[in-house]
Design a protein around this motif. Structure first.
Motif, mmCIF file in Angstrom:
data_model
loop_
_atom_site.group_PDB
_atom_site.id
_atom_site.type_symbol
_atom_site.label_atom_id
_atom_site.label_comp_id
_atom_site.label_asym_id
_atom_site.label_seq_id
_atom_site.Cartn_x
_atom_site.Cartn_y
_atom_site.Cartn_z
ATOM 1 N N GLN A 1 24.116 -38.205 -59.784
ATOM 2 C CA GLN A 1 25.219 -37.552 -59.284
ATOM 3 C C GLN A 1 25.435 -37.455 -57.779
ATOM 4 O OE1 GLN A 1 23.742 -34.275 -62.060
ATOM 5 N NE2 GLN A 1 26.032 -33.475 -61.726
ATOM 6 N N ARG B 1 25.378 -43.281 -50.406
ATOM 7 C CA ARG B 1 25.264 -44.292 -51.525
ATOM 8 C C ARG B 1 26.291 -45.513 -51.149
ATOM 9 N NH1 ARG B 1 23.103 -43.943 -56.818
ATOM 10 N NH2 ARG B 1 23.042 -41.736 -56.744
ATOM 11 N N THR C 1 29.332 -36.945 -56.601
ATOM 12 C CA THR C 1 30.321 -38.039 -56.913
ATOM 13 C C THR C 1 31.808 -37.447 -57.115
ATOM 14 O OG1 THR C 1 29.403 -37.997 -59.291
ATOM 15 C CG2 THR C 1 28.522 -39.713 -57.489
ATOM 16 N N ASP C 2 31.581 -36.197 -57.676
ATOM 17 C CA ASP C 2 32.909 -35.340 -57.903
ATOM 18 C C ASP C 2 33.223 -34.635 -56.828
ATOM 19 O OD1 ASP C 2 31.141 -33.202 -57.856
ATOM 20 O OD2 ASP C 2 31.327 -32.511 -59.805
ATOM 21 N N THR D 1 23.587 -50.577 -56.362
ATOM 22 C CA THR D 1 23.732 -49.683 -55.413
ATOM 23 C C THR D 1 22.597 -49.613 -54.435
ATOM 24 O OG1 THR D 1 22.898 -47.638 -56.591
ATOM 25 C CG2 THR D 1 25.264 -48.397 -56.979
ATOM 26 N N SER E 1 38.165 -44.871 -57.852
ATOM 27 C CA SER E 1 37.801 -44.629 -56.363
ATOM 28 C C SER E 1 38.497 -43.259 -55.678
ATOM 29 C CB SER E 1 38.201 -45.887 -55.683
ATOM 30 O OG SER E 1 39.455 -45.966 -55.863
ATOM 31 N N ASP F 1 26.283 -38.668 -54.171
ATOM 32 C CA ASP F 1 26.965 -39.704 -53.375
ATOM 33 C C ASP F 1 26.356 -39.871 -52.005
ATOM 34 O OD1 ASP F 1 29.085 -41.564 -53.730
ATOM 35 O OD2 ASP F 1 30.438 -40.455 -52.635
#
Length: 885
Positions: free
Chosen positions: A504, A844, A532-533, A837, A63, A506
């Protein structure tokens, strides 16, 4: 002190809720510890003796975002590699420029930003510490505590130490000497006595000082003498010498009426002058500046003898305990390797605390290190293998914009041209589906320096069918990772290619320039994706597909043009979709009305500042760049004096303001930015006489004119409101990130009026588990399927379409994607059968359970979906009754 366990840092502590961003050190729950590990992601050569490495700072909790560390590893024993200090244009110590401009001007192959500089008390932007370039001391140290510098001696030995400047000026013929306080210094407050730096002090200024004053805000009247080739050629009392300083000369500046000024006044034209100065390290050794090849100062010491040390200066002004972009430099235990490193801050990547930076340095094996200027200044540029020019290595805090900084550390190669060693594939490594990109062949020699690839014929290929190549052009067709390869004769190279996919993403962000739903209107609709990164990337217009609900439109090159609007609709929805992932721009019909274009304004405009030391001016003017033929509102501001949070206000109509008719939902405004990074706001007075505020821009990160739309819902305007101020806020935190002087301009304030709030149905729905009969506002209805409780999860499910239709939502089913889209009011909710999700307005979010498809109907968790759409849900366990209201 934070505990260090087995080479991995463990952070614990409560979550902060203050103004500062929550650092990783406290991002975990109070009951859990987070560990970090440095993992190498990539490595490449820049030139012989210089490697570029990228590391991920990976947390044990998924997280928490993964941060990215970039490292230039420099072999100081390599005979062809040199480090040197870079500065302002043509070597100016008072002119700032970007790191990219510095490397281009000095022909460096790589570079990072350097010293901190004092923006709050001077306009010159001079380094606070010492700067030595090619053996010449351009700027001396200041009388500050705990300031450390990084240097490399003439014989290639790295040094990090706390240096003190000392010097003497001697009138040789008179046999009289006077202590020299510094070289090319701005005015500042000394430590620890908080004295004024230039009071009764003698300073030397060279041709590298290109600012108009020597220095600004010194609170002293000067006596000056111009010395050329060691001979006094001019003396001035109670004023500065106007003659430009030649490269073979310098100006001695003393304080009129004090001993230092009397020494200067005693000099006569023709006197021989000798100036000697040195740097003494905390270790006790004294150096002639010419003993060094280079030196750049920083701030606090970070590492010594391979271990983190206590900060040698207060780091609160650097947001040292919050997550920020960071820059540092250090060296190995044997002194053979220098490490120049930066930590990213952009999008979801927030950077690291100085404590985390210390741990990164420890894991890299750095023996001694000093912190350099960070935050918005953090910049690394490198020359890709085979390229002739440097490029930005990673995004800055401002994206692709590089902040103008005072100096930097450059990496240089002196290698001769070698023979062909290899070829390099050059082109973007991250693409979006539908994007087209050009790839080219580069070549490099035995010293990893670029050579002309003319005569080499490339043959391109890709190991996975994610798209197609044609004459070096690649068309991305689907998401995934692949290897792009190129061959020419017996030489070959490859690069990793990433084509971003839905999994990928977010957050998908649409930023419309207007939300008015009007036939013929053209709206800019740029789309960004936060991965997401943590990366924040602009999605090419060619990669975005659009769907429209309630109107017809066309989109070309990121501009949406509305054609027809359905009658009697409360809202229209422009859905931007990338690889199935959607975000929405909610548009509503309404009108526009010019509030002010300043062409016929007859009221007074004035300036006010807080605190009282804040200076500036405001006026309606013509001749402003980009608006030469029209009138605009201009505001000049000066934050150089005073402390704490500061405000610069353009006050309209002596504070009585401009009347706003009705209840507009937004204002669009043309703003000429100066890149000052301040918070731009507007102040209103409501009909009840109370103030209201709205943010125009979180930070002025652009230069030139830009159209901005800002929502008035945030201000909560009531009654017949008035716009009374447009103003800048220079917040107390990170003031070194912002300009102290600047000019803003404003034009074409347009009010946007919607038909009112987007009305949504608010029925009361009562259902019972296991029964198809329900009531809507007391009226009996039959459900397509009975609500039920899923075994194992204890979750209430109910038919989505029934609830959506009853709440007045549009429910759209995509059978191929097994996706259901719910549009209601200002929300778009998307769910996928079998996926845990969902997305809410392009963000997201996780779900405790997934939607189900039963006999052709989609069933969803009742509480999650209903409350996401803005409803309340009551559950009575005894009667197994669900009430949505």
């Amino acid at each position: 002190m934070l505990p260090f366990l087995a080479g991995v840092l463990v952070f614990t502590g409560p979550v902060s809720s203050g103004f500062l961003s929550v650092p990783h050190a406290v991002a975990a729950t109070q009951s859990s510890a987070v560990t970090y590990k440095l993992t190498k992601q990539s490595e490449t050569m820049v030139t012989s003796g210089v490697r570029q490495l990228t590391y991920a700072w990976v947390p044990s909790k998924s997280s928490i975002p993964t941060e990215v560390l970039h490292v230039l590893q420099v072999d100081l024993k390599n005979p062809y590699v040199q480090l040197n200090a870079m500065g302002g244009p043509q070597g100016s110590v008072t002119g700032k420029q970007s790191v990219g401009a510095m490397t281009k001007e000095t022909e460096a192959v790589a570079g990072i930003n350097g010293d901190v500089f004092r923006t709050a008390s001077s306009t010159e932007g001079v380094p606070m510490g010492a700067q030595i370039t090619s053996g010449q001391l351009l700027v001396s140290t200041e009388q500050l505590q705990g300031m450390y510098a990084f240097g490399v001696t003439k014989d290639g030995q790295p040094i990090i130490d706390n240096f003190v400047f000392a010097g003497t000026v001697t009138a040789v013929d008179k046999g009289v000497s006077y202590p020299l306080t510094g070289v090319n210094k701005s005015a500042y407050r000394t430590e620890p006595d908080k004295g004024y730096s230039h009071v009764n002090a003698l300073y030397l200024y060279t041709s590298a000082w290109t600012a108009s004053e020597r220095p600004a805000n010194s609170s002293t009247t000067p006596n000056e003498a111009l010395v050329v080739d060691g001979i006094v050629t001019e003396v001035a009392e109670r004023g500065a010498i106007a003659t430009p300083i030649p490269e073979n000369g310098f100006v001695l500046r003393g304080h009129y009426g004090k001993d230092s000024g009397n020494f200067v006044a005693s000099l006569a034209v023709g006197d021989r002058i000798n100036a000697d100065y040195s740097l003494t390290a905390k270790s006790g050794k004294t150096y002639n500046p010419a003993d060094f090849q280079m030196m750049v100062s920083g701030h606090t010491l970070l590492m010594d003898q391979g271990a983190p040390v206590s900060f040698t200066r207060d780091v609160n002004g650097l947001s040292g305990y919050a997550d920020r972009a960071r820059t540092a430099v250090g060296f190995s235990k044997d002194g053979s390797t220098a490490y120049m490193l930066t930590v990213e801050e952009n999008g979801g990547r927030k950077g690291v605390t100085l404590k985390e930076l210390q741990q990164m340095l420890k894991e890299l094996g750095v023996w001694k290190a000093v912190n350099l200027d960070g935050g918005g200044s953090t910049t690394m540029v490198t020359r890709p293998l085979g390229d002739f020019q440097t490029k930005l290595t990673h995004p800055t805090s401002y994206g692709t914009t590089q902040r103008l900084v005072t100096n930097g550390i450059g990496v240089y190669t002196t290698a001769p041209q070698g023979s062909l060693k290899g070829i390099a594939a050059s082109g973007p490594e991250t693409l979006f589906i539908g994007q087209q990109a050009a790839y080219s062949l580069k070549a490099y020699d035995t010293y990893y320096n670029p050579i002309d690839p003319t005569g080499l014929t490339p043959a391109w290929s890709i190991d996975k069918q994610l798209g197609s190549f044609a004459n070096g052009m690649f068309q991305a067709a689907k998401a995934g990772t692949a290897t792009v390869s190129v061959k020419s004769g017996n030489a070959s190279d490859s690069l990793k290619l990433e084509i971003v996919g839905e999994a990928q993403i977010d957050k998908l962000i649409v930023e419309p320039s207007s939300t008015l739903l009007k036939p013929g209107a053209t709206i800019n609709v740029p789309v960004k994706a936060q991965l997401t990164d943590g990366r924040l990337l602009s999605v090419p217009a060619s990669s975005v597909s659009w769907e429209f609900k309630g109107f017809t439109a066309a989109v070309q090159d990121g501009k949406l043009t509305i054609d027809k609007v359905q009658n009697n609709i409360a809202a229209g929805y422009a859905i931007a979709r990338y690889d199935g992932f959607g975000a929405v721009a909610v548009l509503a019909s309404g009108t526009e009305q010019m509030l002010e274009d300043f062409e016929a304004a007859t009221y007074n405009v004035s300036f006010s500042g807080t605190p009282v030391e804040t200076a500036g001016s405001a006026a309606i003017a013509t001749g402003i760049t980009g608006r030469e033929s029209s009138k605009v509102l201009t505001m000049d501001y000066d934050f150089t004096v005073g402390t704490g949070k500061r405000y610069a206000n353009a006050v309209l109509n002596d504070g009585k303001g401009i009347a706003i008719k009705g209840s507009p939902s937004a204002i669009s405004i043309d703003v000429m930015g100066d890149g000052g990074m301040h918070w731009l706001r507007a102040e209103f007075i409501n009909g009840d006489g109370k103030p209201a505020y709205a943010t125009i821009a979180d930070q002025v990160d652009w230069t030139g004119w830009k159209n901005i739309r800002f929502d008035l819902a945030q201000a909560g305007l009531k009654g017949e409101a008035k716009l009374v101020k447009l103003y800048l806020v220079n917040q107390e935190q990170d003031q070194d990130e912002r300009s102290m002087l600047g000019q803003m301009a404003f034009d074409n304030l347009v009010l946007q009026y919607p038909p009112g709030q987007i009305a949504v149905a608010q029925p009361t729905i009562v259902m019972t588990v296991g029964k198809k009969q329900a009531t809507v506002d007391g009226k009996s209805v039959t459900l397509p399927g009975a609500p039920f409780i899923q075994k194992g999860t204890n979750t209430n499910y109910l038919p989505l379409r029934f609830v959506g239709d009853t709440l007045g939502a549009q429910v759209v089913w995509d059978n191929k994607a097994k996706r259901v889209t719910v549009l209601r009011g200002d929300k778009m909710l998307e769910l996928w059968v079998g996926k845990d999700t969902m997305t809410v307005n392009g963000v997201r979010q996780s779900m405790p359970v997934a939607p189900l498809l039963i006999k052709g109907s989609v069933y969803v968790p009742v509480r999650l979906v209903s409350e996401t759409l803005g409803q309340k849900v009551d559950w009575v366990n005894k009667t197994q009754t669900i009430t949505i209201r």
